[in-house]
Scaffold this motif. Structure first.
Motif, PDB file in Angstrom:
ATOM      1  N   SER A  67       0.840  -1.200   0.000  1.00 15.50           N
ATOM      2  CA  SER A  67       0.000   0.000   0.000  1.00 15.50           C
ATOM      3  C   SER A  67       0.876   1.252   0.000  1.00 15.50           C
ATOM      4  O   SER A  67       2.058   1.203   0.328  1.00 15.50           O
ATOM      5  CB  SER A  67      -0.913   0.028   1.230  1.00 15.50           C
ATOM      6  OG  SER A  67      -0.130   0.156   2.397  1.00 15.50           O
ATOM      7  N   ILE A  68       0.237   2.332  -0.366  1.00 14.70           N
ATOM      8  CA  ILE A  68       0.906   3.632  -0.324  1.00 14.70           C
ATOM      9  C   ILE A  68       0.447   4.303   0.963  1.00 14.70           C
ATOM     10  O   ILE A  68      -0.759   4.496   1.161  1.00 14.70           O
ATOM     11  CB  ILE A  68       0.529   4.483  -1.551  1.00 14.70           C
ATOM     12  CG1 ILE A  68       0.985   3.775  -2.821  1.00 14.70           C
ATOM     13  CG2 ILE A  68       1.126   5.875  -1.449  1.00 14.70           C
ATOM     14  CD1 ILE A  68       0.481   4.412  -4.094  1.00 14.70           C
ATOM     15  N   PRO A  69       1.371   4.629   1.847  1.00 18.72           N
ATOM     16  CA  PRO A  69       0.956   5.185   3.141  1.00 18.72           C
ATOM     17  C   PRO A  69       0.434   6.616   3.021  1.00 18.72           C
ATOM     18  O   PRO A  69       0.739   7.312   2.052  1.00 18.72           O
ATOM     19  CB  PRO A  69       2.260   5.160   3.952  1.00 18.72           C
ATOM     20  CG  PRO A  69       3.340   5.249   2.945  1.00 18.72           C
ATOM     21  CD  PRO A  69       2.814   4.531   1.727  1.00 18.72           C
ATOM     22  N   PRO A  70      -0.368   7.050   4.008  1.00 13.35           N
ATOM     23  CA  PRO A  70      -0.747   8.459   4.044  1.00 13.35           C
ATOM     24  C   PRO A  70       0.523   9.302   4.113  1.00 13.35           C
ATOM     25  O   PRO A  70       1.555   8.843   4.611  1.00 13.35           O
ATOM     26  CB  PRO A  70      -1.552   8.589   5.335  1.00 13.35           C
ATOM     27  CG  PRO A  70      -1.894   7.193   5.742  1.00 13.35           C
ATOM     28  CD  PRO A  70      -0.875   6.295   5.132  1.00 13.35           C
ATOM     29  N   LEU A 118       5.539   7.411  -7.111  1.00 14.86           N
ATOM     30  CA  LEU A 118       4.220   7.104  -7.693  1.00 14.86           C
ATOM     31  C   LEU A 118       4.333   6.830  -9.186  1.00 14.86           C
ATOM     32  O   LEU A 118       3.711   5.903  -9.703  1.00 14.86           O
ATOM     33  CB  LEU A 118       3.260   8.276  -7.484  1.00 14.86           C
ATOM     34  CG  LEU A 118       2.532   8.378  -6.172  1.00 14.86           C
ATOM     35  CD1 LEU A 118       1.688   9.646  -6.141  1.00 14.86           C
ATOM     36  CD2 LEU A 118       1.671   7.159  -5.917  1.00 14.86           C
ATOM     37  N   ARG A 119       5.118   7.651  -9.874  1.00 13.72           N
ATOM     38  CA  ARG A 119       5.291   7.465 -11.325  1.00 13.72           C
ATOM     39  C   ARG A 119       5.897   6.096 -11.621  1.00 13.72           C
ATOM     40  O   ARG A 119       5.537   5.449 -12.598  1.00 13.72           O
ATOM     41  CB  ARG A 119       6.196   8.556 -11.898  1.00 13.72           C
ATOM     42  CG  ARG A 119       5.535   9.923 -11.893  1.00 13.72           C
ATOM     43  CD  ARG A 119       6.330  10.934 -12.646  1.00 13.72           C
ATOM     44  NE  ARG A 119       6.221  10.572 -14.065  1.00 13.72           N
ATOM     45  CZ  ARG A 119       7.226  10.626 -14.916  1.00 13.72           C
ATOM     46  NH1 ARG A 119       8.385  11.079 -14.552  1.00 13.72           N
ATOM     47  NH2 ARG A 119       7.062  10.268 -16.162  1.00 13.72           N
ATOM     48  N   GLN A 120       6.836   5.667 -10.779  1.00 13.01           N
ATOM     49  CA  GLN A 120       7.513   4.393 -11.017  1.00 13.01           C
ATOM     50  C   GLN A 120       6.605   3.194 -10.768  1.00 13.01           C
ATOM     51  O   GLN A 120       6.803   2.137 -11.354  1.00 13.01           O
ATOM     52  CB  GLN A 120       8.758   4.284 -10.134  1.00 13.01           C
ATOM     53  CG  GLN A 120       9.838   5.249 -10.537  1.00 13.01           C
ATOM     54  CD  GLN A 120      11.057   5.179  -9.644  1.00 13.01           C
ATOM     55  OE1 GLN A 120      11.246   4.239  -8.887  1.00 13.01           O
ATOM     56  NE2 GLN A 120      11.906   6.199  -9.732  1.00 13.01           N
ATOM     57  N   LEU A 121       5.618   3.347  -9.895  1.00 13.35           N
ATOM     58  CA  LEU A 121       4.739   2.219  -9.575  1.00 13.35           C
ATOM     59  C   LEU A 121       3.834   1.821 -10.731  1.00 13.35           C
ATOM     60  O   LEU A 121       3.450   0.659 -10.836  1.00 13.35           O
ATOM     61  CB  LEU A 121       3.879   2.554  -8.351  1.00 13.35           C
ATOM     62  CG  LEU A 121       4.613   2.605  -7.026  1.00 13.35           C
ATOM     63  CD1 LEU A 121       3.656   3.009  -5.919  1.00 13.35           C
ATOM     64  CD2 LEU A 121       5.262   1.271  -6.699  1.00 13.35           C
ATOM     65  N   ASP A 122       3.458   2.769 -11.578  1.00 17.17           N
ATOM     66  CA  ASP A 122       2.588   2.489 -12.716  1.00 17.17           C
ATOM     67  C   ASP A 122       1.330   1.733 -12.273  1.00 17.17           C
ATOM     68  O   ASP A 122       1.010   0.663 -12.793  1.00 17.17           O
ATOM     69  CB  ASP A 122       3.362   1.706 -13.786  1.00 17.17           C
ATOM     70  CG  ASP A 122       2.646   1.743 -15.126  1.00 17.17           C
ATOM     71  OD1 ASP A 122       1.927   2.734 -15.390  1.00 17.17           O
ATOM     72  OD2 ASP A 122       2.785   0.771 -15.892  1.00 17.17           O
ATOM     73  N   LEU A 123       0.648   2.307 -11.272  1.00 18.30           N
ATOM     74  CA  LEU A 123      -0.544   1.691 -10.710  1.00 18.30           C
ATOM     75  C   LEU A 123      -1.738   1.849 -11.645  1.00 18.30           C
ATOM     76  O   LEU A 123      -1.798   2.790 -12.435  1.00 18.30           O
ATOM     77  CB  LEU A 123      -0.874   2.335  -9.360  1.00 18.30           C
ATOM     78  CG  LEU A 123       0.151   2.112  -8.261  1.00 18.30           C
ATOM     79  CD1 LEU A 123      -0.170   2.983  -7.053  1.00 18.30           C
ATOM     80  CD2 LEU A 123       0.190   0.649  -7.858  1.00 18.30           C
ATOM     81  N   PRO A 124      -2.721   0.955 -11.526  1.00 16.51           N
ATOM     82  CA  PRO A 124      -3.925   1.097 -12.339  1.00 16.51           C
ATOM     83  C   PRO A 124      -4.668   2.390 -11.984  1.00 16.51           C
ATOM     84  O   PRO A 124      -4.626   2.856 -10.844  1.00 16.51           O
ATOM     85  CB  PRO A 124      -4.769  -0.127 -11.976  1.00 16.51           C
ATOM     86  CG  PRO A 124      -4.070  -0.842 -10.895  1.00 16.51           C
ATOM     87  CD  PRO A 124      -2.746  -0.211 -10.666  1.00 16.51           C
ATOM     88  N   SER A 125      -5.334   2.936 -12.952  1.00 17.44           N
ATOM     89  CA  SER A 125      -6.040   4.196 -12.798  1.00 17.44           C
ATOM     90  C   SER A 125      -7.013   4.174 -11.625  1.00 17.44           C
ATOM     91  O   SER A 125      -7.130   5.153 -10.885  1.00 17.44           O
ATOM     92  CB  SER A 125      -6.778   4.529 -14.089  1.00 17.44           C
ATOM     93  OG  SER A 125      -7.416   5.765 -13.986  1.00 17.44           O
ATOM     94  N   LYS A 126      -7.681   3.060 -11.422  1.00 16.01           N
ATOM     95  CA  LYS A 126      -8.678   2.967 -10.350  1.00 16.01           C
ATOM     96  C   LYS A 126      -8.042   3.188  -8.974  1.00 16.01           C
ATOM     97  O   LYS A 126      -8.573   3.927  -8.154  1.00 16.01           O
ATOM     98  CB  LYS A 126      -9.389   1.617 -10.387  1.00 16.01           C
ATOM     99  CG  LYS A 126     -10.470   1.504  -9.342  1.00 16.01           C
ATOM    100  CD  LYS A 126     -11.216   0.196  -9.405  1.00 16.01           C
ATOM    101  CE  LYS A 126     -12.260   0.205  -8.302  1.00 16.01           C
ATOM    102  NZ  LYS A 126     -13.015  -0.984  -8.210  1.00 16.01           N
ATOM    103  N   SER A 127      -6.912   2.556  -8.703  1.00 16.84           N
ATOM    104  CA  SER A 127      -6.292   2.729  -7.389  1.00 16.84           C
ATOM    105  C   SER A 127      -5.740   4.144  -7.219  1.00 16.84           C
ATOM    106  O   SER A 127      -5.724   4.683  -6.117  1.00 16.84           O
ATOM    107  CB  SER A 127      -5.205   1.675  -7.145  1.00 16.84           C
ATOM    108  OG  SER A 127      -4.159   1.812  -8.060  1.00 16.84           O
TER     109      SER A 127
END
Length: 171
Positions: A67-70, A118-127
């Motif tokens: 997860s990405i922390p607050p 964040l850019r490096q994670l390439d997470l799906p748009s929904k998350s």
């Protein structure tokens, strides 16, 4: 004439040290769209410059944790020219709508490594849409003014006494 792209969002207006400031929560997707370009190169600007290995470690830590922390607010210097409209029902509350032209983003003064991670994670748009971080916008006249602001903030943080953890009887 083509109108300049402008964001409009709910924000809280603050006034610190004579500078108009605003704070809002943005989705991670909006952060990447509006501020991601500052984390591509990150070699020029007013704040801490981008250290790519540090951003990679941060991204890997988030992947390991699942997860990405607050996060504390990203600190963003914006140029003059935004428009704040107070909420009509509570005009003195500081709550309202901020209209901010995209061209008024000067620099990411604090948080450049989080954006690069964040850019490096390439997470799906929904998350990216479901998660938010706070962003604080501070009006500056230009990049040099933003640099002065950051220098002053760093000096203030060094002057503040570090909070010590109380000792327990077992030490």
């Amino acid at each position: 004439m083509i109108d300049e792209p402008t964001l409009e969002f709910m924000a809280i207006r603050l006034q610190k040290k004579g500078r108009p400031q605003f704070i809002a929560n943005w989705s991670l997707k909006t952060i990447l769209f509006c501020l991601g370009s500052f984390a591509k190169d990150g070699t020029q600007g007013s704040g801490l410059r981008l250290n790519h290995p540090r951003a990679r470690r941060m991204a890997n830590d988030w992947l390991s944790a699942g997860s990405i922390p607050p996060a504390p607010p990203l600190l963003v210097a914006i140029g003059q020219g935004s428009t704040f409209t107070p909420h009509p029902a509570h005009p003195e509350s500081g709550f309202g709508t901020l209209k901010l032209p995209l061209s008024k983003f000067i620099d990411v003064c604090d948080g450049i490594h989080r954006i690069a991670a964040l850019r490096q994670l390439d997470l799906p748009s929904k998350s990216l849409t479901e998660s938010e971080w706070p962003v604080e916008y501070i009006e500056c006249s230009d990049l040099e003014d933003a640099g002065c602001l950051i220098d002053n903030l760093r000096k203030e943080s060094k002057r503040k006494p570090q909070q010590k953890t109380p000792k327990t009887g077992s030490e």
